[in-house]
Design a protein around this motif. Structure first.
Motif, short mmCIF file in Angstrom:
data_model
loop_
_atom_site.label_atom_id
_atom_site.label_comp_id
_atom_site.label_asym_id
_atom_site.label_seq_id
_atom_site.Cartn_x
_atom_site.Cartn_y
_atom_site.Cartn_z
N LEU A 155 1.14 -1.56 0.15
CA LEU A 155 0.02 0.08 0.27
C LEU A 155 0.56 0.95 -0.01
O LEU A 155 0.41 2.20 -1.01
CB LEU A 155 -0.75 0.41 1.62
CG LEU A 155 -1.84 -1.08 1.25
CD1 LEU A 155 -2.84 -1.06 2.49
CD2 LEU A 155 -2.76 -0.71 0.24
N THR A 156 2.10 1.58 0.35
CA THR A 156 2.23 2.26 0.80
C THR A 156 3.94 2.07 -0.59
O THR A 156 4.83 2.70 -0.85
CB THR A 156 3.26 2.39 2.48
OG1 THR A 156 4.67 1.13 2.10
CG2 THR A 156 2.34 2.18 2.83
N GLY A 157 3.79 1.92 -1.05
CA GLY A 157 5.35 1.53 -2.33
C GLY A 157 6.42 1.50 -1.98
O GLY A 157 7.49 2.30 -2.73
N GLY A 158 6.96 0.57 -1.11
CA GLY A 158 7.59 -0.21 -0.62
C GLY A 158 8.07 1.39 0.97
O GLY A 158 9.24 0.64 1.30
N VAL A 159 7.53 2.56 0.80
CA VAL A 159 7.94 2.84 1.89
C VAL A 159 7.76 2.63 3.72
O VAL A 159 8.77 2.07 4.40
CB VAL A 159 6.83 4.58 2.04
CG1 VAL A 159 7.34 5.06 2.91
CG2 VAL A 159 6.95 4.92 0.90
N MET A 160 6.78 1.61 3.20
CA MET A 160 6.64 0.48 5.06
C MET A 160 7.90 -0.94 4.47
O MET A 160 7.60 -0.82 3.31
CB MET A 160 5.46 0.15 5.17
CG MET A 160 4.57 0.98 5.75
SD MET A 160 5.44 1.97 7.23
CE MET A 160 5.13 0.45 8.74
N PRO A 161 8.49 -1.24 5.62
CA PRO A 161 9.86 -2.14 5.11
C PRO A 161 8.99 -3.71 4.79
O PRO A 161 7.86 -3.53 5.59
CB PRO A 161 10.55 -1.88 5.96
CG PRO A 161 9.79 -1.10 7.56
CD PRO A 161 8.73 -0.72 6.78
N THR A 162 10.25 -4.64 4.51
CA THR A 162 9.76 -5.74 4.38
C THR A 162 10.16 -5.79 5.39
O THR A 162 11.45 -6.41 5.58
CB THR A 162 10.18 -6.71 3.05
OG1 THR A 162 9.67 -6.01 1.80
CG2 THR A 162 10.00 -7.78 2.91
N VAL A 163 8.99 -7.13 6.13
CA VAL A 163 10.02 -7.57 7.42
C VAL A 163 9.65 -8.89 7.97
O VAL A 163 8.67 -9.75 7.50
CB VAL A 163 9.37 -6.59 8.56
CG1 VAL A 163 9.70 -6.76 9.88
CG2 VAL A 163 9.44 -5.02 8.60
N VAL A 164 10.65 -9.94 8.21
CA VAL A 164 10.11 -10.67 8.53
C VAL A 164 10.01 -11.09 9.78
O VAL A 164 11.64 -10.60 10.39
CB VAL A 164 11.70 -11.70 7.92
CG1 VAL A 164 11.81 -13.08 8.32
CG2 VAL A 164 12.17 -11.36 6.25
N LEU A 165 9.81 -12.05 10.63
CA LEU A 165 9.25 -12.24 12.15
C LEU A 165 9.59 -14.02 11.95
O LEU A 165 9.19 -14.51 11.26
CB LEU A 165 8.26 -12.55 12.73
CG LEU A 165 7.66 -10.89 12.57
CD1 LEU A 165 6.29 -10.95 13.92
CD2 LEU A 165 7.96 -11.42 14.19
N ARG A 166 10.64 -13.75 12.88
CA ARG A 166 10.71 -15.47 12.29
C ARG A 166 11.39 -15.87 13.85
O ARG A 166 11.80 -15.38 14.66
CB ARG A 166 12.27 -15.97 11.37
CG ARG A 166 13.54 -15.22 12.29
CD ARG A 166 14.68 -15.54 10.77
NE ARG A 166 15.82 -14.67 10.77
CZ ARG A 166 16.42 -14.77 9.85
NH1 ARG A 166 15.80 -14.39 8.93
NH2 ARG A 166 16.72 -13.11 10.18
N PRO A 167 12.20 -16.89 14.10
CA PRO A 167 12.00 -17.34 15.64
C PRO A 167 13.74 -17.29 15.57
O PRO A 167 13.78 -17.51 14.66
CB PRO A 167 11.83 -19.35 15.68
CG PRO A 167 10.71 -19.49 14.99
CD PRO A 167 10.70 -18.04 13.18
N ALA A 168 14.48 -16.95 16.70
CA ALA A 168 15.95 -16.71 16.91
C ALA A 168 16.55 -18.72 17.33
O ALA A 168 15.69 -18.88 17.28
CB ALA A 168 16.02 -16.44 18.23
N GLU A 169 17.78 -18.42 16.48
CA GLU A 169 18.25 -19.38 16.56
C GLU A 169 18.12 -20.55 17.36
O GLU A 169 17.99 -20.36 18.57
CB GLU A 169 20.09 -19.45 16.28
CG GLU A 169 20.77 -20.53 16.44
CD GLU A 169 21.96 -20.49 16.24
OE1 GLU A 169 22.89 -21.21 16.60
OE2 GLU A 169 22.13 -18.94 15.53
N GLY A 170 17.90 -21.77 17.57
CA GLY A 170 17.02 -23.32 18.33
C GLY A 170 16.13 -22.24 19.11
O GLY A 170 15.37 -23.56 19.67
#
Length: 199
Positions: A155-170
């Protein structure tokens, strides 16, 4: 060899945003918008979401409180960008729970507007935001963490970032609350962001 410390996730008190004086409100908007845009995460106090639901009725009440909190964050973002109050929140459709994927990718769908991590202090999740910045989504007990979804990026044409949520190592996956854009809503960049997309 020095180790660069991961930056903390900024925090706002939603009570200041809701009912504080104009200076407090402007501060919450600036801090919240900058955090979501630059880091890809924001810690929340004063959200009014019960921490420990018991039973189906309590859980549905918690879901309603999470939805209201998500709508508030979307209104805060509209304020941050100088847009009408409901520019993002009017696009909300269904909501629900989703598991943070172990492979670091979100659902294939582009419809998530916003993710809320209801127990960040025990989630073991990390956030990878702009410029590869990684930050553990560990907050104090009673806080929530908000993370923008791919629909906001579109919606913001990439002004808002691509963010990845993931479990920390382990770590393992974690249940997240997600606000989805209505399937019938166009997720093309909003007119206000077309110039940013052309750059």
């Amino acid at each position: 060899m020095s180790v660069t410390a991961r930056p903390k996730i900024p925090r706002i008190d939603l009570a200041s945003y809701r009912g504080g004086d104009p200076g407090d409100r402007r501060g919450a908007v600036a801090t919240g918008g900058d955090a979501l845009r630059e880091i890809g995460a924001l810690r929340l106090l004063g959200h009014g979401v019960p921490s420990e639901p018991e039973g189906a009725i309590a859980e549905s009440g918690r879901g309603g409180a999470l939805r209201r909190t998500g709508a508030e964050i979307l209104r805060l973002l509209a304020d941050y960008f100088g847009l009408p109050e409901k520019s993002f929140s009017r696009r909300m459709g269904e909501d629900g729970w989703v598991r943070a994927p172990a492979n670091g990718r979100r659902e294939d769908s582009a419809r998530p507007l916003l993710f809320l991590v209801p127990s960040p202090e025990s989630s073991g999740l990390e956030v990878e935001g702009p410029e590869g910045v990684r930050d553990l989504a560990r907050a104090r007990s009673g806080e929530l963490v908000a993370v923008p979804g791919p629909a906001l990026e579109r919606l913001t044409g990439g002004v808002m970032p691509t963010v990845v949520l993931r479990p920390a190592e382990g770590g393992e996956g974690e249940d997240l609350f997600v606000l989805l854009a209505e399937p019938s809503r166009d997720l093309a960049p909003m007119e206000e962001f077309l110039d940013a997309q052309r750059k």
